[in-house]
Write an enzyme that holds these catalytic residues in place. Sequence first.
Site, PDB file in Angstrom:
ATOM      1  N   HIS A 209       0.853  -1.200   0.000  1.00  0.00           N
ATOM      2  CA  HIS A 209       0.000   0.000   0.000  1.00  0.00           C
ATOM      3  C   HIS A 209       0.881   1.238   0.000  1.00  0.00           C
ATOM      4  O   HIS A 209       2.078   1.180   0.270  1.00  0.00           O
ATOM      5  CB  HIS A 209      -0.959   0.010   1.197  1.00  0.00           C
ATOM      6  CG  HIS A 209      -0.264   0.050   2.538  1.00  0.00           C
ATOM      7  ND1 HIS A 209       0.370   1.170   3.026  1.00  0.00           N
ATOM      8  CD2 HIS A 209      -0.101  -0.907   3.487  1.00  0.00           C
ATOM      9  CE1 HIS A 209       0.878   0.914   4.214  1.00  0.00           C
ATOM     10  NE2 HIS A 209       0.619  -0.351   4.520  1.00  0.00           N
ATOM     11  N   ASP A 336      -3.673 -19.457  12.147  1.00  0.00           N
ATOM     12  CA  ASP A 336      -2.539 -20.070  12.823  1.00  0.00           C
ATOM     13  C   ASP A 336      -2.521 -19.671  14.298  1.00  0.00           C
ATOM     14  O   ASP A 336      -2.432 -18.490  14.636  1.00  0.00           O
ATOM     15  CB  ASP A 336      -1.235 -19.636  12.138  1.00  0.00           C
ATOM     16  CG  ASP A 336      -0.064 -20.505  12.501  1.00  0.00           C
ATOM     17  OD1 ASP A 336       0.303 -20.535  13.684  1.00  0.00           O
ATOM     18  OD2 ASP A 336       0.482 -21.168  11.597  1.00  0.00           O
ATOM     19  N   SER A 351       2.332  -5.361   6.801  1.00  0.00           N
ATOM     20  CA  SER A 351       1.941  -5.049   5.425  1.00  0.00           C
ATOM     21  C   SER A 351       3.063  -5.409   4.460  1.00  0.00           C
ATOM     22  O   SER A 351       4.214  -5.016   4.659  1.00  0.00           O
ATOM     23  CB  SER A 351       1.630  -3.551   5.284  1.00  0.00           C
ATOM     24  OG  SER A 351       0.537  -3.203   6.094  1.00  0.00           O
TER      25      SER A 351
END
Length: 401
Positions: A209, A336, A351
């Site tokens: 991003h 998980d 990210s």
Amino acid sequence: MNKYRSHTITGGILLVSFVVCLIISSFMNSAHAAGMSHLQKENVPSAANLTLNEKTKLLQLAGFPEDNEKAAAIRNIRVIPGGQSIGIKLNTFGVLVVGHHLIDASGGKLSPGEKAGIRVGDMIVEINGKKIEKMQDISQFVQQAGKEAEPLQVTIRRNAKMVRTELQPLKDEKEQSYKIGLYIRDSASGIGTLTFVEPESGKYGALGHVIADADTKKPIIVQGGEIVKSKVTSIEKGRNGNPGEKLAQFSAGQKKLGDIKRNSPYGIFGQLNEPISGNMKKESYPVALSHEVKEGPAKILTVIDGEKVESYDVEIVSTIPQKYPATKGMVLKVTDKRLLDKTGGIVQGMSGSPIIQNGKVIGAVTHVFVNDPTSGYGVHIEWMLNEAGVSLTETEQREAS
């Protein structure tokens, strides 16, 4: 007899009607076929003369994936998945205005910069015709203009436009120096995660991003930058309404691993100078297009302690086959237990963590859901490759060369 004769007449009429219908139907079909033949003679040659790109667009608009030849070319692209934590240092295009402040001048408290119409988010790129690249470039102009009582001729970049204005520095009565009443910054830094490296070219993509300024919330227009090694020191666990965060450290003097050429909605991109770390995966993986991604199990690669990249289970909850670039193409959920216990799910700094499904790199983690830190968005890998300048087709490769 009359009854028999009546049935015979009725049957005869029906038989004649049936024959007549057959004749009319045959005629109509012949006419329709002739009309269709005429239409095909007009339309088929124009379709046959379509270029490859036009055919591709036609198939895409009809809801089909790209033709087999092009899809095969894309599937042949291989990348080395990342997952490493990286330090990011950006140089801005000019000097960024991040706020105003008041000066205790003889005529009262005011901000000369605000009075000149300079806004938060503007980039100061020139003063008196001289290029401005860092904060130190401004101070000498300010002091000289203040002493000479001459306004500065300032050129600012506001979004995509250049704006010119006059700015008169004022003397701060307390500090006895001239000021312009602006908070400015010429660089930005932070951490993120490397997504991929294309082994043939050394091009990389990270973050997934855009990097926006913390104060202005606007995308940073970069004029260079670099990535360096980063070490995760601790984790602030995410909770509903409060996204967690990776806490990592890197020093300004660390060796540059690669440059930053682009800060786009799909992440940061540039050229890698050398491997990120010793545990960088040696083997490359094929990539998957958006229409190949399926709902179901997948894995992400990321660091939650030190520099060790580990694999964690996630579930692709939904995926949208995209014809055009978009930053949010997948919704994923962390399944998980190890990652949930340590981080609560997806945290800031994660990210860019690559997502792998069925032995293919399909995208990167981009955003966390504020009210559900176990879930977040992902971007499809094809859009990151496109931003990195990695050719997706053989045709593009030939054109680029």
